[in-house]
Motif scaffolding. Structure first.
Motif, PDB file in Angstrom:
ATOM      1  N   GLY A   9      55.785  -3.249 -52.543  1.00  0.00           N
ATOM      2  CA  GLY A   9      54.831  -3.573 -53.588  1.00  0.00           C
ATOM      3  C   GLY A   9      55.418  -3.345 -54.968  1.00  0.00           C
ATOM      4  O   GLY A   9      56.532  -2.842 -55.118  1.00  0.00           O
ATOM      5  N   LEU A  18      56.972 -11.581 -54.191  1.00  0.00           N
ATOM      6  CA  LEU A  18      57.230 -10.251 -53.635  1.00  0.00           C
ATOM      7  C   LEU A  18      57.279 -10.378 -52.127  1.00  0.00           C
ATOM      8  O   LEU A  18      56.642 -11.253 -51.542  1.00  0.00           O
ATOM      9  N   THR A  90      46.152  -9.356 -57.124  1.00  0.00           N
ATOM     10  CA  THR A  90      46.291  -7.930 -57.398  1.00  0.00           C
ATOM     11  C   THR A  90      45.373  -7.119 -56.496  1.00  0.00           C
ATOM     12  O   THR A  90      44.167  -7.364 -56.433  1.00  0.00           O
ATOM     13  N   VAL A 113      50.071  -3.967 -55.206  1.00  0.00           N
ATOM     14  CA  VAL A 113      50.647  -5.186 -55.763  1.00  0.00           C
ATOM     15  C   VAL A 113      49.855  -5.535 -57.020  1.00  0.00           C
ATOM     16  O   VAL A 113      48.632  -5.672 -56.976  1.00  0.00           O
TER      17      VAL A 113
END
Length: 117
Positions: A9, A18, A90, A113
């Motif tokens: 993360g 990611l 998020t 994240v």
């Protein structure tokens, strides 16, 4: 000791990527469906993606075409590749293992994240 440990993360700009990883130990990995869930502040935890031992997958509509879940049954690992990230992605992301017969759930500790410019 049964545990799931997430990593990967962090903070990323909108449009970035990611890759989350989850290492499983203490379980017979092939007996578990693996999944990634997420929980944003003030919201319920929701399923992001899941994969069974044979490789079949399912995704939340909000991440289809952007996220890819995969697993390595030899290394007891599950991954979530996240592309084209949006601020609404998020959340704290949790790794989950669910036994295919008993439905026993195992959870990781979560990894944050954050998608922000």
């Amino acid at each position: 000791q049964v545990q799931l440990v997430e990593s990967g993360g962090g903070l990323v700009q909108p449009g970035g990527s990611l890759r989350l990883s989850c290492a499983a130990s203490g379980i017979i990995f092939s007996n578990y469906a693996m999944g990634w869930y997420r929980q944003a502040p003030g919201k319920q935890r929701e399923l992001v993606a899941a994969i069974i031992s044979g490789g079949s997958t399912n995704y939340a509509d909000s991440v289809k075409g952007r996220f890819t879940i995969s697993r390595d049954n030899r290394r007891n690992m599950v991954y979530l590749q996240m592309n084209s990230l949006k601020p609404e992605d998020t959340a704290v992301y949790y790794c989950n293992a669910r036994h295919t017969i008993t439905s026993r759930d195992i959870w990781g500790q979560g990894t944050q994240v954050t998608v922000s410019s």
